[in-house]
Motif scaffolding. Sequence first.
Motif, short mmCIF file in Angstrom:
data_model
loop_
_atom_site.label_atom_id
_atom_site.label_comp_id
_atom_site.label_asym_id
_atom_site.label_seq_id
_atom_site.Cartn_x
_atom_site.Cartn_y
_atom_site.Cartn_z
N GLN A 234 0.79 -0.95 -0.20
CA GLN A 234 -0.06 -0.26 -0.03
C GLN A 234 0.84 1.55 0.03
O GLN A 234 0.72 2.12 -0.61
CB GLN A 234 -0.99 -0.60 1.21
CG GLN A 234 -2.09 1.39 0.72
CD GLN A 234 -2.76 1.29 2.33
OE1 GLN A 234 -2.07 0.65 3.08
NE2 GLN A 234 -3.57 1.70 2.14
N SER B 44 -8.61 0.16 -4.02
CA SER B 44 -9.00 -0.43 -2.24
C SER B 44 -7.87 0.62 -1.31
O SER B 44 -7.95 0.63 -0.44
CB SER B 44 -7.75 -1.85 -2.16
OG SER B 44 -6.78 -1.64 -2.84
N ASP B 45 -7.90 1.71 -2.04
CA ASP B 45 -7.26 2.80 -1.50
C ASP B 45 -7.91 3.77 -1.69
O ASP B 45 -8.23 4.85 -2.74
CB ASP B 45 -5.63 2.76 -1.51
CG ASP B 45 -5.08 3.92 -0.27
OD1 ASP B 45 -5.63 4.79 0.46
OD2 ASP B 45 -3.36 3.10 -0.33
#
Length: 184
Positions: free
Chosen positions: A6, A39-40
Amino acid sequence: MTENKQKSDRQYAAYMARKFFCGQISKRQILDSFPNYESDIKIRLLYKRIVEKPKKSWFFGVSKEKYEKYIMETYEIIEDLETDKLRFKTMKTLFKQLWLQSNNCTEPIQNMGFQIFEVSKMTYDTKKEISRYLNLLIDKNFIRKISEEPLLYEFTESGKKIKTDSEIEKIIKKRCLTAVCSNC
């Protein structure tokens, strides 16, 4: 998604965005090589700003002032993706939310999970990131847990004394200085 993945995706997205806004790559190039943004939330926010970049023009586009504001806000997102520093705006939002919930420090803070969720929606940070800010307030003894069942928190005497933005900013600066000194 692992934390390292991430972090590297965020840094790569910020790097590509800087190249795009400097005119080194085209919109097509950045969109083709942009990391997974689903997803972020912060990468998604940056992606949306790239896709919806306004045209600066006096006739069909936005005004010079609106365009400059757009660029400044976008670069704040980019800088936030590049670094893992605590941000004043997020801490201030959390503090205000907790003050409201505690009725200006006269009642215990209930539903801490809900407060974290609300602040994460307001600041576009994850709940995990907001928990870092809350843990800092607990570690520095501005807030303490007073009950496990039901889960209740309250402001300590030193937490009740914090009234201004500069005092909130000092909390973050002390945290950053402590982190730098511990890395030496």
